[in-house]
Scaffold this motif. Structure first.
Motif, short mmCIF file in Angstrom:
data_model
loop_
_atom_site.label_atom_id
_atom_site.label_comp_id
_atom_site.label_asym_id
_atom_site.label_seq_id
_atom_site.Cartn_x
_atom_site.Cartn_y
_atom_site.Cartn_z
N THR A 1 8.86 -16.17 -4.72
CA THR A 1 9.21 -14.76 -4.56
C THR A 1 7.98 -13.89 -4.77
O THR A 1 6.99 -14.33 -5.37
N ARG A 2 8.07 -12.68 -4.29
CA ARG A 2 6.97 -11.73 -4.51
C ARG A 2 6.78 -11.49 -6.01
O ARG A 2 5.66 -11.39 -6.49
N ALA A 3 7.88 -11.43 -6.74
CA ALA A 3 7.81 -11.21 -8.19
C ALA A 3 7.07 -12.36 -8.88
O ALA A 3 6.26 -12.12 -9.79
N GLU A 4 7.34 -13.59 -8.47
CA GLU A 4 6.63 -14.74 -9.05
C GLU A 4 5.14 -14.64 -8.75
O GLU A 4 4.31 -14.92 -9.63
N TYR A 5 4.80 -14.24 -7.53
CA TYR A 5 3.41 -14.09 -7.15
C TYR A 5 2.73 -13.03 -8.02
O TYR A 5 1.64 -13.26 -8.56
N ASN B 1 -0.68 -6.68 -7.83
CA ASN B 1 0.12 -5.46 -7.79
C ASN B 1 0.68 -5.30 -6.38
O ASN B 1 0.43 -6.14 -5.50
N ALA B 2 1.41 -4.24 -6.16
CA ALA B 2 2.06 -4.03 -4.86
C ALA B 2 1.05 -3.96 -3.72
O ALA B 2 1.30 -4.48 -2.63
N GLU B 3 -0.10 -3.34 -3.96
CA GLU B 3 -1.14 -3.24 -2.93
C GLU B 3 -1.68 -4.63 -2.57
O GLU B 3 -1.91 -4.93 -1.40
N ASP B 4 -1.88 -5.49 -3.58
CA ASP B 4 -2.33 -6.85 -3.33
C ASP B 4 -1.34 -7.60 -2.43
O ASP B 4 -1.73 -8.30 -1.50
N VAL B 5 -0.05 -7.44 -2.74
CA VAL B 5 0.99 -8.10 -1.96
C VAL B 5 0.99 -7.57 -0.53
O VAL B 5 1.00 -8.35 0.42
#
Length: 95
Positions: free
Chosen positions: A55-59, A66-70
């Motif tokens: 999941t994005r949260a696990e990442y 952070n959100a920008e990295d994702v």
């Protein structure tokens, strides 16, 4: 379009995305996924593993992202997948 490796200080340039991904997978050290411990090729394939297996949260938690990295990695992944022949990459890596 020209594709640049982008791993660390590597600045190799490729005429097609498939060659860039194969280069990343074969010429750079493999990494251990910080979420599950699986050893994966660096670059696109590491990003694809992280976002398709976790999941994005696990990442975010595991990589201190952070959100920008994702967003940046998702955009890169989308750009590559829009252009790449994934089957050709897989075939080349099986050799």
């Amino acid at each position: 379009m020209v594709w640049e490796c982008g791993i660390d200080d590597c600045s190799e340039v490729f005429a097609d995305v498939e060659s860039a991904v194969v280069h990343q997978a074969t010429e750079h050290e493999r990494l251990e996924c910080k979420v599950c411990g699986t050893i994966v090729p660096d670059g696109y394939l590491a990003i694809r593993h992280a976002f398709s297996e976790h999941t994005r949260a696990e990442y975010v938690r595991s990589y201190g992202a952070n959100a920008e990295d994702v967003r940046e990695r998702e955009e890169l992944m989308d750009e590559i997948e829009d252009e790449a022949d994934i089957k050709a990459i897989a075939s080349e890596l099986k050799r």
